[in-house]
Design a protein around this motif. Structure first.
Motif, PDB file in Angstrom:
ATOM      1  N   LYS A   1     -15.922 -12.558 -37.485  1.00  0.00           N
ATOM      2  CA  LYS A   1     -16.189 -13.137 -36.171  1.00  0.00           C
ATOM      3  C   LYS A   1     -15.113 -14.187 -35.874  1.00  0.00           C
ATOM      4  N   ASP A   2     -14.586 -14.163 -34.675  1.00  0.00           N
ATOM      5  CA  ASP A   2     -13.564 -15.121 -34.238  1.00  0.00           C
ATOM      6  C   ASP A   2     -12.330 -15.108 -35.140  1.00  0.00           C
ATOM      7  N   PHE A   3     -11.931 -13.928 -35.600  1.00  0.00           N
ATOM      8  CA  PHE A   3     -10.804 -13.793 -36.518  1.00  0.00           C
ATOM      9  C   PHE A   3      -9.544 -14.509 -36.015  1.00  0.00           C
ATOM     10  N   LEU A   4      -9.143 -14.235 -34.772  1.00  0.00           N
ATOM     11  CA  LEU A   4      -7.912 -14.846 -34.258  1.00  0.00           C
ATOM     12  C   LEU A   4      -8.043 -16.361 -34.140  1.00  0.00           C
ATOM     13  N   SER A   5      -9.214 -16.850 -33.795  1.00  0.00           N
ATOM     14  CA  SER A   5      -9.427 -18.303 -33.716  1.00  0.00           C
ATOM     15  C   SER A   5      -9.272 -18.938 -35.091  1.00  0.00           C
ATOM     16  N   ILE A   6      -9.797 -18.282 -36.109  1.00  0.00           N
ATOM     17  CA  ILE A   6      -9.658 -18.775 -37.484  1.00  0.00           C
ATOM     18  C   ILE A   6      -8.186 -18.795 -37.873  1.00  0.00           C
ATOM     19  N   TYR A   7      -7.483 -17.712 -37.543  1.00  0.00           N
ATOM     20  CA  TYR A   7      -6.061 -17.630 -37.868  1.00  0.00           C
ATOM     21  C   TYR A   7      -5.271 -18.739 -37.166  1.00  0.00           C
ATOM     22  N   VAL A   8      -5.516 -18.933 -35.873  1.00  0.00           N
ATOM     23  CA  VAL A   8      -4.825 -19.963 -35.097  1.00  0.00           C
ATOM     24  C   VAL A   8      -5.072 -21.337 -35.715  1.00  0.00           C
ATOM     25  N   SER A   9      -6.285 -21.604 -36.124  1.00  0.00           N
ATOM     26  CA  SER A   9      -6.629 -22.880 -36.751  1.00  0.00           C
ATOM     27  C   SER A   9      -5.811 -23.100 -38.033  1.00  0.00           C
ATOM     28  N   GLU A  10      -5.658 -22.065 -38.829  1.00  0.00           N
ATOM     29  CA  GLU A  10      -4.870 -22.168 -40.073  1.00  0.00           C
ATOM     30  C   GLU A  10      -3.397 -22.468 -39.760  1.00  0.00           C
ATOM     31  N   VAL A  11      -2.849 -21.803 -38.743  1.00  0.00           N
ATOM     32  CA  VAL A  11      -1.452 -22.045 -38.374  1.00  0.00           C
ATOM     33  C   VAL A  11      -1.291 -23.471 -37.838  1.00  0.00           C
ATOM     34  N   GLU A  12      -2.240 -23.929 -37.039  1.00  0.00           N
ATOM     35  CA  GLU A  12      -2.184 -25.306 -36.526  1.00  0.00           C
ATOM     36  C   GLU A  12      -2.223 -26.321 -37.666  1.00  0.00           C
ATOM     37  N   GLN A  13      -3.023 -26.061 -38.680  1.00  0.00           N
ATOM     38  CA  GLN A  13      -3.082 -26.955 -39.834  1.00  0.00           C
ATOM     39  C   GLN A  13      -1.737 -26.981 -40.563  1.00  0.00           C
ATOM     40  N   TYR A  14      -1.107 -25.815 -40.686  1.00  0.00           N
ATOM     41  CA  TYR A  14       0.186 -25.752 -41.355  1.00  0.00           C
ATOM     42  C   TYR A  14       1.247 -26.507 -40.558  1.00  0.00           C
ATOM     43  N   ILE A  15       1.252 -26.351 -39.242  1.00  0.00           N
ATOM     44  CA  ILE A  15       2.215 -27.067 -38.392  1.00  0.00           C
ATOM     45  C   ILE A  15       2.003 -28.574 -38.523  1.00  0.00           C
TER      46      ILE A  15
ATOM     47  N   TYR B   1       9.062 -21.309 -35.436  1.00  0.00           N
ATOM     48  CA  TYR B   1       8.537 -19.947 -35.447  1.00  0.00           C
ATOM     49  C   TYR B   1       7.019 -19.958 -35.285  1.00  0.00           C
ATOM     50  N   PHE B   2       6.341 -20.802 -36.055  1.00  0.00           N
ATOM     51  CA  PHE B   2       4.881 -20.814 -35.999  1.00  0.00           C
ATOM     52  C   PHE B   2       4.363 -21.398 -34.683  1.00  0.00           C
ATOM     53  N   ILE B   3       5.083 -22.330 -34.099  1.00  0.00           N
ATOM     54  CA  ILE B   3       4.694 -22.837 -32.778  1.00  0.00           C
ATOM     55  C   ILE B   3       4.820 -21.713 -31.742  1.00  0.00           C
ATOM     56  N   ARG B   4       5.930 -20.979 -31.788  1.00  0.00           N
ATOM     57  CA  ARG B   4       6.096 -19.845 -30.863  1.00  0.00           C
ATOM     58  C   ARG B   4       5.050 -18.776 -31.109  1.00  0.00           C
ATOM     59  N   GLN B   5       4.709 -18.589 -32.371  1.00  0.00           N
ATOM     60  CA  GLN B   5       3.695 -17.595 -32.705  1.00  0.00           C
ATOM     61  C   GLN B   5       2.355 -17.958 -32.063  1.00  0.00           C
ATOM     62  N   LEU B   6       1.997 -19.235 -32.099  1.00  0.00           N
ATOM     63  CA  LEU B   6       0.752 -19.674 -31.467  1.00  0.00           C
ATOM     64  C   LEU B   6       0.783 -19.426 -29.961  1.00  0.00           C
ATOM     65  N   THR B   7       1.922 -19.678 -29.343  1.00  0.00           N
ATOM     66  CA  THR B   7       2.067 -19.419 -27.908  1.00  0.00           C
ATOM     67  C   THR B   7       1.925 -17.927 -27.628  1.00  0.00           C
ATOM     68  N   PHE B   8       2.571 -17.116 -28.461  1.00  0.00           N
ATOM     69  CA  PHE B   8       2.483 -15.660 -28.308  1.00  0.00           C
ATOM     70  C   PHE B   8       1.031 -15.189 -28.444  1.00  0.00           C
TER      71      PHE B   8
END
Length: 149
Positions: free
Chosen positions: A43-57, A13-20
């Protein structure tokens, strides 16, 4: 934008979310900017969020069993404890098109969803709501499979 994500394992799910997010970055960023008051924008909210999801994956890859979620992410169920009221509420953090506030599904871009996103389990925070300020504790965070509830 097609927000339909089929029932998947948590990691999938989180991998697909990053792609989305990658595929819809400009639209999501525009929605974030238009729905977030200037003083609350990061600043760079989505980039920060993506980084957190990548760390979780990455953590999912290192730990044999699924690691417990420690941060509020899109696709999680968050249980908040209202300190002064000895009451709890569950919120399902979702994409904007999946929002259904009457059933506890709130967009990550909504005022409350935005304030809960990326908070840590056990963290005390104050939510700014129309009637003032509400002190809460992030009591629990779990993966929420939108297909099975």
């Amino acid at each position: 934008m097609n927000h339909s994500l089929p029932a998947l394992t948590e990691k999938e799910y989180f991998i697909r979310q990053l792609t989305f997010i990658d595929d819809n970055y400009q639209d999501l960023n525009s929605l974030y900017v238009s729905s977030t008051p200037l003083k609350e924008r990061k600043k760079d909210f989505l980039s920060i969020y993506v980084s957190e999801v990548e760390q979780y994956i990455a953590l999912c890859d290192q730990v044999p069993a699924e690691p417990p979620l420690r941060k509020v992410l899109i696709g999680t169920k968050v249980t908040v404890f209202f300190g002064g009221e000895d009451d709890r509420e569950d919120y399902h953090i979702c994409l904007p098109d999946q929002s259904d506030p009457d059933n506890g599904c709130i967009s990550f871009l909504s005022p409350v969803g935005r304030q809960l996103l990326l908070k840590n389990k056990g963290e005390q925070t104050s939510l700014i709501i129309p009637s003032g300020q509400l002190d809460v504790v992030i009591e629990n965070i779990s993966y929420w499979d939108q297909e099975t509830g």
